[in-house]
Design a protein around this motif. Structure first.
Motif, PDB file in Angstrom:
ATOM      1  N   THR A   1       0.831  -1.214   0.000  1.00 21.42           N
ATOM      2  CA  THR A   1       0.000   0.000   0.000  1.00 21.42           C
ATOM      3  C   THR A   1       0.860   1.257   0.000  1.00 21.42           C
ATOM      4  O   THR A   1       0.515   2.248  -0.645  1.00 21.42           O
ATOM      5  CB  THR A   1      -0.920   0.001   1.230  1.00 21.42           C
ATOM      6  N   ASP A   2       1.989   1.222   0.718  1.00 15.83           N
ATOM      7  CA  ASP A   2       2.893   2.378   0.743  1.00 15.83           C
ATOM      8  C   ASP A   2       3.585   2.559  -0.601  1.00 15.83           C
ATOM      9  O   ASP A   2       3.811   3.689  -1.041  1.00 15.83           O
ATOM     10  CB  ASP A   2       3.931   2.214   1.854  1.00 15.83           C
ATOM     11  N   ARG A   3       3.920   1.449  -1.244  1.00 13.83           N
ATOM     12  CA  ARG A   3       4.531   1.552  -2.584  1.00 13.83           C
ATOM     13  C   ARG A   3       3.543   2.167  -3.568  1.00 13.83           C
ATOM     14  O   ARG A   3       3.908   3.003  -4.398  1.00 13.83           O
ATOM     15  CB  ARG A   3       4.990   0.172  -3.070  1.00 13.83           C
ATOM     16  N   ASN A   4       2.297   1.742  -3.478  1.00 14.18           N
ATOM     17  CA  ASN A   4       1.279   2.313  -4.360  1.00 14.18           C
ATOM     18  C   ASN A   4       1.095   3.804  -4.099  1.00 14.18           C
ATOM     19  O   ASN A   4       0.905   4.592  -5.035  1.00 14.18           O
ATOM     20  CB  ASN A   4      -0.048   1.584  -4.169  1.00 14.18           C
ATOM     21  N   ALA A   5       1.157   4.195  -2.832  1.00  6.89           N
ATOM     22  CA  ALA A   5       1.012   5.614  -2.491  1.00  6.89           C
ATOM     23  C   ALA A   5       2.196   6.426  -3.023  1.00  6.89           C
ATOM     24  O   ALA A   5       2.022   7.572  -3.468  1.00  6.89           O
ATOM     25  CB  ALA A   5       0.899   5.771  -0.975  1.00  6.89           C
ATOM     26  N   PHE A   6       3.376   5.848  -2.989  1.00  6.99           N
ATOM     27  CA  PHE A   6       4.564   6.517  -3.532  1.00  6.99           C
ATOM     28  C   PHE A   6       4.368   6.813  -5.023  1.00  6.99           C
ATOM     29  O   PHE A   6       4.600   7.930  -5.493  1.00  6.99           O
ATOM     30  CB  PHE A   6       5.793   5.630  -3.316  1.00  6.99           C
ATOM     31  N   VAL A   7       3.937   5.798  -5.762  1.00  3.36           N
ATOM     32  CA  VAL A   7       3.736   5.963  -7.209  1.00  3.36           C
ATOM     33  C   VAL A   7       2.590   6.938  -7.482  1.00  3.36           C
ATOM     34  O   VAL A   7       2.644   7.733  -8.434  1.00  3.36           O
ATOM     35  CB  VAL A   7       3.461   4.591  -7.863  1.00  3.36           C
ATOM     36  N   ALA A   8       1.554   6.920  -6.635  1.00  2.00           N
ATOM     37  CA  ALA A   8       0.396   7.796  -6.848  1.00  2.00           C
ATOM     38  C   ALA A   8       0.742   9.271  -6.711  1.00  2.00           C
ATOM     39  O   ALA A   8      -0.017  10.139  -7.189  1.00  2.00           O
ATOM     40  CB  ALA A   8      -0.719   7.426  -5.865  1.00  2.00           C
ATOM     41  N   ARG A   9       1.868   9.594  -6.076  1.00  2.00           N
ATOM     42  CA  ARG A   9       2.284  10.995  -5.947  1.00  2.00           C
ATOM     43  C   ARG A   9       2.641  11.605  -7.307  1.00  2.00           C
ATOM     44  O   ARG A   9       2.636  12.822  -7.469  1.00  2.00           O
ATOM     45  CB  ARG A   9       3.492  11.104  -5.019  1.00  2.00           C
ATOM     46  N   PHE A  10       2.970  10.750  -8.270  1.00  3.59           N
ATOM     47  CA  PHE A  10       3.343  11.222  -9.603  1.00  3.59           C
ATOM     48  C   PHE A  10       2.073  11.363 -10.450  1.00  3.59           C
ATOM     49  O   PHE A  10       1.551  10.377 -10.972  1.00  3.59           O
ATOM     50  CB  PHE A  10       4.311  10.245 -10.276  1.00  3.59           C
ATOM     51  N   THR A  11       1.584  12.585 -10.586  1.00  6.09           N
ATOM     52  CA  THR A  11       0.375  12.830 -11.388  1.00  6.09           C
ATOM     53  C   THR A  11       0.713  13.781 -12.527  1.00  6.09           C
ATOM     54  O   THR A  11       1.814  14.336 -12.605  1.00  6.09           O
ATOM     55  CB  THR A  11      -0.741  13.444 -10.527  1.00  6.09           C
ATOM     56  N   GLU A  12      -0.241  13.971 -13.411  1.00  2.28           N
ATOM     57  CA  GLU A  12      -0.030  14.873 -14.545  1.00  2.28           C
ATOM     58  C   GLU A  12       0.177  16.321 -14.099  1.00  2.28           C
ATOM     59  O   GLU A  12       0.749  17.125 -14.840  1.00  2.28           O
ATOM     60  CB  GLU A  12      -1.229  14.790 -15.496  1.00  2.28           C
TER      61      GLU A  12
END
Length: 764
Positions: A642-653
């Motif tokens: 879940t933390d890895r997914n949150a890390f990647v989710a920080r990168f948005t358009e």
């Protein structure tokens, strides 16, 4: 149709063991540990029992019988024509009363099928059917016998065949429909990307001709879809039973499932059965319960409900983790073990490397045992080298032994103490630190075998309420012994002794077998596979991959040119920065300044890669102090999914900032951040493995085997990580970005020669 049921001009053929395994298992799923003989023990046990029988006893009697269109074949263990007695021999350890009910039902079914075959062949009206359980440790027999008439046995045989034939005909129809559709398989997009058609064609030729292929292809061309399309097209002509798509990480598995879903949605492969295999702990519905009917409700009556669950799963066809779980819970069966059963009946299986390459891999065992004609697609194949080293390594941790000795289970104190004393002699002559040996210590295997026998006997005596500490320790010992059995010059022994003065407690040792060259272990896997395509963006130089993975010498090779314009990616080397360990503290300010300058010149989302968490934390702290206005976030040790997914989710358009990550970790490959989600990467290391005694031994072994030991052990693996990390930036034809290589060594010719040829590298 699985190869387990073979088609012939006269109908279908099936082995007795397959027929009975499919139709006769009943009752609970019960995975409580009971000590079991090895295959070699089983053969020896059969020979011991049959050697006791006087003439005219017959051994290994070949038998066959027909039921309608189904021909059933097998070999009965033994037949005494004088007593008119058929014997089915099963070896075991421990108390025979602990043989599981579902196993015993299977054993009786096999014995009765063989008995009917003999009745038919010899025109017998009745026969005695005996299960002979042979304890390989005590050499004692326990016989369970019953007389049956030929009519009773015929009725039993026909019932099993009728149930199996219903399924087998359905499987035959499924196989025919599947192959018909795959023969006209169309690509699910209007056109191929640049390089994608070449890769798909090469994969098709490889799998059509039963060869192996190694492919280096750049990130972003659609390798997953290309290889799946090519391999699926080849399945009908080659009679391929299974296509296994194997990957190192969850994101790769997801990409494969997405591609297969696209093929299904487009109607291109609508009759495929697709199965996702995940680790047991990820599929378990009741992690607080043991895997047996007295504890877990999904294990209770598992085999009674399995046939209906299997039929529903086959009808569903799409069996990713969520869909398989839905089917399993509808029938109150364990999702993991339903998936294990459906491995036999699926066309495409998506899973981790370990499902085929591990020592105890289930798919590998079935491929060899059935046998199956299997095609392999190995994604991100550069990862297989290190993963295979882990699979063929083993370690014994003294803390587990010490914990058992503090509160020894009944009857095990002497065995635990003996192993403790032996362990002490292994490291007694060394000072604190690490010793590497080319041979197993004298007496080690024998000591562990005796200890494992003691542990097994204890668990056999307490099977209904096993001590989970003993069970976990036994599994650790058994795995070590399995790795020790195949020990050779591809591995070494590591003994580590802690310093009591530093640790504040008595010295403790770690004993490990470290595999260095996985090639000898992997070679049989490649030869068992009908065909294999291994692909990655970083397989250069290919000789390195071929040598370490033990691929066949005639493996085909393909390098797909990059479809990207060099103008899309600005690659810059900073010649004034050294990230060598001794220079890191002094160069931190320069490194931070380069990152900040690039960010302020072109604000957006960046990834910054470092060689270790310690180095990452030093750079992060310095950056936050110097530039508090720039947003940052970082990878941490042991990040949950879940933390890895949150890390990647920080990168948005629309976001801006720098994510700090470790090179070769979860964010160095396998993540897709197209467009403005990622516009650049800073790479503050060559990714070279640490220089230590173990890696120096690796260098020496590789030098002796292949030459260029330093390159194989350090340079090639390091630069593969760098190229993977840089590959996160350009993901599609419209992407543009920058990669800053922050170390003066990137300018060296031998290093630049390992970087992608399409990069235009600037200095400054």
């Amino acid at each position: 149709m699985s190869i387990e049921t073979r088609a012939s001009p006269d109908g279908l053929q099936v082995a007795v063991r397959v027929l009975c395994a499919f139709t006769a298992q009943a009752g609970d799923l019960d995975l409580r540990f009971t000590p079991s003989p090895t295959a070699q023990d089983g053969v020896a046990g059969h020979e011991a029992v049959t050697a006791r029988r006087p003439a005219p006893y017959q051994r290994e009697v070949p038998l066959r019988a027909r039921c309608g269109d189904l021909l059933v074949q097998g070999r009965a263990d033994g037949f005494d024509p004088t007593a008119v007695r058929l014997e089915e021999i099963k070896t075991h350890r421990g108390d025979v009363a602990l043989v599981r009910d579902n196993h015993r039902a299977l054993h009786w079914a096999q014995a009765r099928v063989y008995a009917w075959m003999l009745c038919e062949q010899l025109a017998l009206e009745r026969i005695e059917v005996a299960l002979v359980y042979f304890n390989i440790d005590t050499q004692t027999e326990t016989a369970l016998a019953a007389w049956h008439t030929a009519d009773e046995l015929r009725e039993h045989f026909q019932d099993l065949c009728a149930r199996y034939m219903h399924w087998a005909r359905g499987e035959q129809a499924h196989r025919q429909a599947r192959d018909t559709q795959l023969q006209t398989l169309a690509f699910p997009f209007e056109s191929f990307r640049a390089g994608q058609h070449e890769l798909a064609g090469a994969t098709w030729r490889t799998h059509t001709h039963g060869r192996h292929l190694l492919v280096q292809a750049p990130t972003g061309i659609g390798k997953t879809m290309a290889t799946l399309f090519g391999a699926l097209k080849a399945m009908p002509a080659q009679g391929t039973d299974k296509l296994l798509y194997l990957t190192a990480k969850t994101p790769g598995r997801r990409l494969a499932l997405d591609a297969l879903a696209r093929l299904q949605t487009a109607g291109a492969a609508g009759r495929l059965r697709v199965l996702e295999r995940v680790a047991r702990e990820k599929a378990c519905e009741h992690p607080d319960k043991a895997c047996h009917g007295d504890s877990c409700p999904l294990a209770s009556g598992f085999y009674d409900r399995l046939p209906r669950a299997r039929e529903d799963a086959a009808q569903a066809a799409w069996l990713d983790q969520a869909s398989l779980r839905t089917v399993a819970l509808k029938h109150d069966v364990c999702p993991y073990y339903l998936g294990q059963d459906m491995l036999r009946w699926s066309d495409v299986v998506v899973g981790d490397f370990n499902h085929f390459f591990d020592l105890s891999a289930h798919a590998w065992a079935l491929t060899v045992g059935e046998p199956w004609r299997v095609g392999l697609l190995v994604d991100e194949a550069h990862n297989l080298v290190e993963r295979a080293r882990q699979m063929y390594s083993a370690e014994l941790a003294p803390v587990n032994l010490a914990a058992l000795r503090k509160a020894p289970p009944s009857g095990l104190k002497a065995s635990l103490d003996r192993l403790h004393r032996f362990w002490g002699t292994v490291g007694r002559e060394q000072a604190a630190g690490q010793v590497l040996l080319n041979e197993l210590p004298d007496g080690l295997t024998g000591a562990l075998q005796q200890h494992s026998a003691d542990l097994s006997e204890h668990l056999a005596q307490h099977a209904m309420a096993p001590d989970l500490r003993v069970q976990a320790w036994l599994f650790e010992v058994l795995h070590f012994l399995r790795v020790a059995e195949v020990f050779g010059d591809h591995s070494l022994v590591e003994i580590t002794r802690a310093d009591a003065a530093v640790r504040g407690r008595a010295p403790r040792h770690r004993l490990a077998i470290r595999n260095l060259v996985p090639a000898p272990h992997l070679q049989p896997r490649w030869y068992a596979a009908h065909s294999a395509t291994l692909f990655s963006a970083t397989l250069s130089p290919m000789d390195h991959t071929v040598n370490l993975l033990g691929l066949p010498p005639d493996v085909a090779r393909l390098e797909v040119p990059s479809p990207f314009d060099p103008a899309q990616l600005q690659v810059r080397i900073t010649p004034h920065i050294s990230t060598r360990f001794q220079d890191r503290a002094e160069s931190l300010d320069s490194l931070v300044a380069v990152m900040a300058a690039q960010y302020r010149a072109l604000p957006g989302n960046y990834l910054a890669f470092f060689s270790s968490f310690d180095y990452l934390q030093q750079a992060l702290a310095r950056f936050e102090t110097a530039h508090p206005d720039i947003g940052v976030w970082s990878q941490s040790r042991g990040m949950a999914e879940t933390d890895r997914n949150a890390f990647v989710a920080r990168f948005t358009e629309h976001s801006q900032g720098i994510g700090f990550a470790v090179l070769g970790g979860a964010f160095g490959e396998g993540i897709d951040l197209p467009g403005q989600r990622l516009i650049g990467a800073f790479i503050a290391t060559l990714g070279l493995p640490q220089v230590n005694p173990l890696n120096e031994q690796l260098r020496a072994r590789l030098q002796a085997r292949f030459g260029h030991g330093y390159d194989h052990a350090y340079l090639f693996p390091g630069l593969q990580k760098v190229v993977q990390a840089a590959g996160r930036v350009i993901r599609g034809p419209d992407d543009r970005g920058v990669v800053v290589l922050m170390d003066d060594r990137f300018a060296r010719p031998e290093v630049r020669g390992l970087l992608p040829a399409w990069w235009r590298i600037e200095r400054g």
